[in-house]
Motif scaffolding. Sequence first.
Motif, PDB file in Angstrom:
ATOM      1  N   UNK A  81       0.746  -1.337  -0.052  1.00  9.89           N
ATOM      2  CA  UNK A  81       0.175  -0.071   0.087  1.00  9.89           C
ATOM      3  C   UNK A  81       0.901   1.423   0.155  1.00  9.89           C
ATOM      4  N   UNK A  82       2.280   1.245  -0.106  1.00 13.47           N
ATOM      5  CA  UNK A  82       3.076   2.379   0.147  1.00 13.47           C
ATOM      6  C   UNK A  82       2.885   3.042   1.278  1.00 13.47           C
ATOM      7  N   UNK A  83       2.674   2.316   2.472  1.00 12.06           N
ATOM      8  CA  UNK A  83       2.453   3.093   3.816  1.00 12.06           C
ATOM      9  C   UNK A  83       3.772   2.805   4.606  1.00 12.06           C
ATOM     10  N   UNK A  84       4.489   3.869   5.152  1.00 10.44           N
ATOM     11  CA  UNK A  84       5.560   3.686   5.776  1.00 10.44           C
ATOM     12  C   UNK A  84       5.622   4.615   6.892  1.00 10.44           C
ATOM     13  N   UNK A  85       5.933   4.067   8.390  1.00  5.21           N
ATOM     14  CA  UNK A  85       6.000   5.020   9.509  1.00  5.21           C
ATOM     15  C   UNK A  85       7.297   4.790  10.297  1.00  5.21           C
ATOM     16  N   UNK A  86       7.933   5.935  10.590  1.00  5.33           N
ATOM     17  CA  UNK A  86       9.399   5.823  11.295  1.00  5.33           C
ATOM     18  C   UNK A  86       8.849   6.375  12.646  1.00  5.33           C
ATOM     19  N   UNK A  87       9.343   5.847  13.728  1.00  8.21           N
ATOM     20  CA  UNK A  87       9.058   6.410  15.127  1.00  8.21           C
ATOM     21  C   UNK A  87      10.408   6.310  15.780  1.00  8.21           C
ATOM     22  N   UNK A  88      10.682   7.554  16.177  1.00  8.90           N
ATOM     23  CA  UNK A  88      12.125   7.792  17.060  1.00  8.90           C
ATOM     24  C   UNK A  88      11.616   7.936  18.637  1.00  8.90           C
ATOM     25  N   UNK A 136       0.720   6.935   0.679  1.00 10.28           N
ATOM     26  CA  UNK A 136       0.301   7.417  -0.810  1.00 10.28           C
ATOM     27  C   UNK A 136      -1.036   7.651  -1.125  1.00 10.28           C
ATOM     28  N   UNK A 137      -1.981   7.000  -0.414  1.00 12.44           N
ATOM     29  CA  UNK A 137      -3.272   7.391  -0.459  1.00 12.44           C
ATOM     30  C   UNK A 137      -3.781   6.564  -1.861  1.00 12.44           C
ATOM     31  N   UNK A 138      -3.213   6.018  -2.634  1.00  8.60           N
ATOM     32  CA  UNK A 138      -3.518   5.729  -4.144  1.00  8.60           C
ATOM     33  C   UNK A 138      -3.392   4.181  -4.314  1.00  8.60           C
ATOM     34  N   UNK A 139      -3.976   3.469  -5.193  1.00 11.95           N
ATOM     35  CA  UNK A 139      -3.862   2.171  -5.520  1.00 11.95           C
ATOM     36  C   UNK A 139      -2.371   2.063  -6.375  1.00 11.95           C
ATOM     37  N   UNK A 140      -2.037   0.625  -6.300  1.00 12.35           N
ATOM     38  CA  UNK A 140      -0.709   0.425  -6.949  1.00 12.35           C
ATOM     39  C   UNK A 140      -0.800   1.091  -8.563  1.00 12.35           C
ATOM     40  N   UNK A 152       8.119  10.453 -17.975  1.00  7.89           N
ATOM     41  CA  UNK A 152       7.512  11.117 -19.288  1.00  7.89           C
ATOM     42  C   UNK A 152       7.869  12.439 -19.572  1.00  7.89           C
ATOM     43  N   UNK A 153       7.279  13.224 -18.567  1.00 11.72           N
ATOM     44  CA  UNK A 153       7.234  14.581 -18.438  1.00 11.72           C
ATOM     45  C   UNK A 153       8.471  15.273 -17.870  1.00 11.72           C
ATOM     46  N   UNK A 154       9.245  14.574 -17.172  1.00 12.25           N
ATOM     47  CA  UNK A 154      10.477  14.895 -16.552  1.00 12.25           C
ATOM     48  C   UNK A 154       9.970  15.704 -15.170  1.00 12.25           C
ATOM     49  N   UNK A 155       8.911  15.506 -14.832  1.00 17.77           N
ATOM     50  CA  UNK A 155       8.254  16.278 -13.498  1.00 17.77           C
ATOM     51  C   UNK A 155       8.767  15.276 -12.301  1.00 17.77           C
ATOM     52  N   UNK A 156       8.485  15.810 -11.190  1.00 12.16           N
ATOM     53  CA  UNK A 156       8.937  14.906 -10.021  1.00 12.16           C
ATOM     54  C   UNK A 156       7.559  14.240  -9.519  1.00 12.16           C
ATOM     55  N   UNK A 157       7.829  12.803  -9.251  1.00 10.62           N
ATOM     56  CA  UNK A 157       7.022  11.887  -8.865  1.00 10.62           C
ATOM     57  C   UNK A 157       6.248  12.499  -7.583  1.00 10.62           C
ATOM     58  N   UNK A 158       4.924  12.554  -7.479  1.00  9.42           N
ATOM     59  CA  UNK A 158       4.212  12.902  -6.291  1.00  9.42           C
ATOM     60  C   UNK A 158       3.825  11.738  -5.386  1.00  9.42           C
ATOM     61  N   UNK A 159       4.580  11.439  -4.430  1.00 11.83           N
ATOM     62  CA  UNK A 159       4.442  10.174  -3.452  1.00 11.83           C
ATOM     63  C   UNK A 159       3.329  10.300  -2.535  1.00 11.83           C
ATOM     64  N   UNK A 160       2.688  11.407  -2.395  1.00 12.31           N
ATOM     65  CA  UNK A 160       1.472  11.252  -1.422  1.00 12.31           C
ATOM     66  C   UNK A 160       1.884  11.963  -0.150  1.00 12.31           C
ATOM     67  N   UNK A 161       1.088  11.605   0.965  1.00 11.68           N
ATOM     68  CA  UNK A 161       1.280  12.556   2.175  1.00 11.68           C
ATOM     69  C   UNK A 161       2.670  12.234   2.916  1.00 11.68           C
ATOM     70  N   UNK A 162       3.171  13.218   3.355  1.00  8.46           N
ATOM     71  CA  UNK A 162       4.381  12.863   4.284  1.00  8.46           C
ATOM     72  C   UNK A 162       4.356  13.919   5.170  1.00  8.46           C
ATOM     73  N   UNK A 163       4.175  13.542   6.631  1.00  3.68           N
ATOM     74  CA  UNK A 163       4.296  14.430   7.682  1.00  3.68           C
ATOM     75  C   UNK A 163       4.959  13.941   9.033  1.00  3.68           C
ATOM     76  N   UNK A 164       5.676  15.090   9.703  1.00  2.00           N
ATOM     77  CA  UNK A 164       6.201  14.738  10.769  1.00  2.00           C
ATOM     78  C   UNK A 164       5.530  15.180  11.942  1.00  2.00           C
ATOM     79  N   UNK A 165       5.377  14.329  12.953  1.00  2.00           N
ATOM     80  CA  UNK A 165       4.589  14.506  14.228  1.00  2.00           C
ATOM     81  C   UNK A 165       5.349  14.382  15.599  1.00  2.00           C
ATOM     82  N   UNK A 166       5.471  15.401  16.209  1.00  2.00           N
ATOM     83  CA  UNK A 166       6.394  15.462  17.549  1.00  2.00           C
ATOM     84  C   UNK A 166       5.146  15.165  18.627  1.00  2.00           C
ATOM     85  N   UNK A 167       5.619  14.498  19.663  1.00  2.00           N
ATOM     86  CA  UNK A 167       4.811  14.186  20.973  1.00  2.00           C
ATOM     87  C   UNK A 167       5.436  14.694  22.141  1.00  2.00           C
TER      88      UNK A 167
END
Length: 167
Positions: A81-88, A136-140, A152-167
Amino acid sequence: METQQQKNAGLEKIKDMVDDIRIAMMTTQDEQGNLVSRPMACMQMDADGTLWFFTKKSSPKVAQVEQHDDKVNLSFADAGDSDFVSISGSAQELDDRAKIDELWSDMAKPWFPNGKDDPELTLLKVHTELAEYWDSNDSRLVRLFEMARAAVTGDTYKEGENVKVTN
């Protein structure tokens, strides 16, 4: 795995993703300073953003946590699903029989055949300090189309949502 509604609203999305993925690669530092990782099943993410794991008291990771300022990283990945989480965060070994009773399930029995009363069974409590996710919020098929469009367009791949959260 049990996840609870987060007191920190920013961790709500993290909670949902961790609940879906459940298995983390926990990274600690060994005696030579090498970063070492191993898979760990998350038993709970409580309302304070604390993640709970079962482990053995004699496990090298328990000593590594104590020797290196309690710092760990948890990585959760669902590549399909292209979902990834990193927690420090900071980890602590905790021999809390009431919490072990609360979290115990038969899924832990293969690692602790003597059950929840196994004298080697203890908890690793990881308090989230910084979390980051990629969703990514999108299907494969949509992701593949977007990669092809970018190539094809030379544009940057739009990966979806990327957010940092502090606790």
